[in-house]
Scaffold this active site. Structure first.
Site, PDB file in Angstrom:
ATOM      1  N   ASP A  36      11.660-138.209  84.891  1.00  0.00           N
ATOM      2  CA  ASP A  36      11.369-139.294  85.842  1.00  0.00           C
ATOM      3  C   ASP A  36      12.655-139.944  86.362  1.00  0.00           C
ATOM      4  OD1 ASP A  36       8.723-138.813  84.934  1.00  0.00           O
ATOM      5  OD2 ASP A  36       8.968-140.308  83.352  1.00  0.00           O
ATOM      6  N   GLU A  90       0.731-139.757  91.183  1.00  0.00           N
ATOM      7  CA  GLU A  90       1.599-140.739  90.526  1.00  0.00           C
ATOM      8  C   GLU A  90       3.020-140.593  91.045  1.00  0.00           C
ATOM      9  OE1 GLU A  90       1.336-139.799  86.352  1.00  0.00           O
ATOM     10  OE2 GLU A  90       2.727-138.114  86.497  1.00  0.00           O
TER      11      GLU A  90
END
Length: 473
Positions: A40, A216
């Site tokens: 991420d 997401e």
């Protein structure tokens, strides 16, 4: 007077060969991966000349920061822990997906966290940092970002369009049988949304619902009056991929009708380059500010034992993001580990790039797929200070001359192939800002285009030299 000028021009003979301007976005390369075991990833280029990098650590227990004056420098920069999970209660588990932003003179880190008594009670939180350098700043907790529901929510990102600051994030709608959708709202301040959030995207396509029904990790880039919002879909294994939404920057972004959604993913796993599950991206810019850079994580293998969340080997990678003629982004494919590829545009046909087509090398505009026009400059197979140009989507295949025609072929390990696929990289024959490639085994012969096909010839005229000059992009 105009007639005389025109007559003089005609008498002067044909105009010289057209010349391309030096590219507005010159070539840039990095060596991947940037960071092992960092998922991420978020890289932010600040006005102080530093890049700031944060990412999820596999222990899910802290927020870390690095800084360097170059993107590559982040790979060896020391890492500082700026915040650690709580020993009990909220913000006590599953510390995920931090992002760092600089807003109105202060630093803000957005992140997701569970609680010690319920590790899946994931919510979004904000830290505020005071100080010029966030690695040494004083950090305070601003608390949870409250949304329309008290439900699973994560991956907050913030951006400004036409002076208005927005927050986008992923959240579970308690009334719907899926995992997360992507939402958008305006912000009253860096830790508070205002107004009614709108849902921008829900996982409905087959490629968004493998393993889990997931949208997401929103990330935003603006270009040419458009707002592009990427997001990640499906389970976090090799099925993980990027989708994209598009809106006009002048539109009401809180009206879902103003957003269009790509029906296919824009960035996916690629077996030929051994990159699997590319996703949860962010965007930054190159050191000269002229190239957009895609930042993302993936794995170097497809098969995972057990829950992908327990596999620590997602790593941070970067590669240049290109733009199509219509102003939309072209992500290409996740490139192989090692040095990132470049494209080579023609000096005298600015919109044409070297590409392979049915293994024949040529120059062409609007290349699709992008990877057909991306080549890695590697140490020459023949050595002796030479370079070889390796295909991006066919690793192990190189541009080589054969009967003085240039083809893309697989390295057969022979001395002849090594010689034919090796070139001396020279300053551009028509423009020293460009590049020309002289044959290793036929001195004086250069790669050039002729009728748009690449050949190896001895240049003797200005046109020849122009045809043998390229710009790295």
């Amino acid at each position: 007077m105009a007639v005389l000028v025109g007559l003089a021009a005609c008498l002067a003979g044909p105009a010289p060969a057209a010349q391309a301007a030096v590219p507005a976005s010159p070539g840039v390369t990095y060596t991947n991966p940037i960071a092992e075991k960092r998922a991420d990833p978020h890289i932010f280029k600040h006005t102080d000349g530093y890049y700031y990098f944060t990412a999820t650590v596999p222990e899910y227990d802290r927020i870390v920061l690095r800084r360097a004056t170059t993107i590559q420098g982040l790979s060896t920069a020391p890492e500082t822990t700026i915040w650690t999970k709580h020993a009990s209660g909220v913000m006590g588990a599953h510390i995920w997906a931090p992002e760092i932003h600089f807003i109105d003179g202060k630093w803000y880190v957005y992140f997701a966290a569970g609680a010690t008594n319920d590790i899946w009670a994931i919510r979004m939180y904000v830290l505020e940092g005071t100080g010029a350098n966030p690695l040494t700043a004083s950090w305070t907790e601003k608390g949870q970002i409250k949304t329309q529901w008290e439900s699973f929510s994560l991956d907050a990102t913030t951006f400004v369009v036409n002076g208005v600051r927005y927050l986008s994030w992923a959240q579970r709608d308690p009334s719907v049988n899926n995992n997360t959708d992507v939402y958008l709202a305006k912000m009253a301040n860096p830790w508070t949304i205002t107004g009614t959030p709108v849902m921008l995207s829900r996982p409905t396509y087959s490629w968004e619902t493998v393993g889990y029904k997931v949208n997401e990790g929103p990330a935003v880039i603006q270009h040419g009056g458009k707002v592009f919002l990427t997001y990640s879909a499906s389970a976090t294994d090799s099925n993980y991929c990027l989708g994209m939404l598009t809106a006009s920057a002048s539109a009401d972004l809180l009206n879902t009708a103003n957003w269009s959604k790509s029906s296919t993913p824009v960035f996916t796993s690629n077996a030929s380059t051994s990159q699997y599950g590319p996703g949860h991206n962010s965007f930054t810019v190159s050191e000269d500010g002229k190239s957009d850079i895609l930042v993302y994580h993936d794995r170097s293998y497809k098969d995972i034992t057990g829950d992908p969340l327990n596999d620590p080997n997602r790593r941070t990678r970067v590669q240049k993001l290109y733009w199509k003629a219509d102003g939309t982004p072209d992500f290409g494919i996740p490139v192989a580990d090692g040095v990132t590829p470049q494209r080579l545009s023609s000096y005298n046909f600015a919109d044409r790039f070297i590409r392979h087509w049915e293994y024949r090398a040529r120059i062409e505009a609007n290349v699709s797929p992008l990877a057909d026009s991306q080549f890695r400059t590697v140490t020459g197979l023949a050595g002796s200070g030479t370079v070889s140009l390796e295909s991006t989507n066919f690793p192990g295949y190189y541009l080589r001359h054969k009967n003085f025609e240039v083809w893309l072929e697989k390295n057969d390990g022979s001395a002849t192939f090594a010689s034919d696929a090796s070139f001396y990289k020279r300053a551009g024959l028509a423009d020293s800002a460009g590049v020309s490639y002289e044959s290793y085994n036929y001195a004086g012969r250069y790669v050039r285009h002729y009728d748009y096909l690449l050949v190896v010839q001895t240049p003797s005229t200005a046109t020849d030299r122009a045809d043998a000059t390229f710009y790295a992009q």
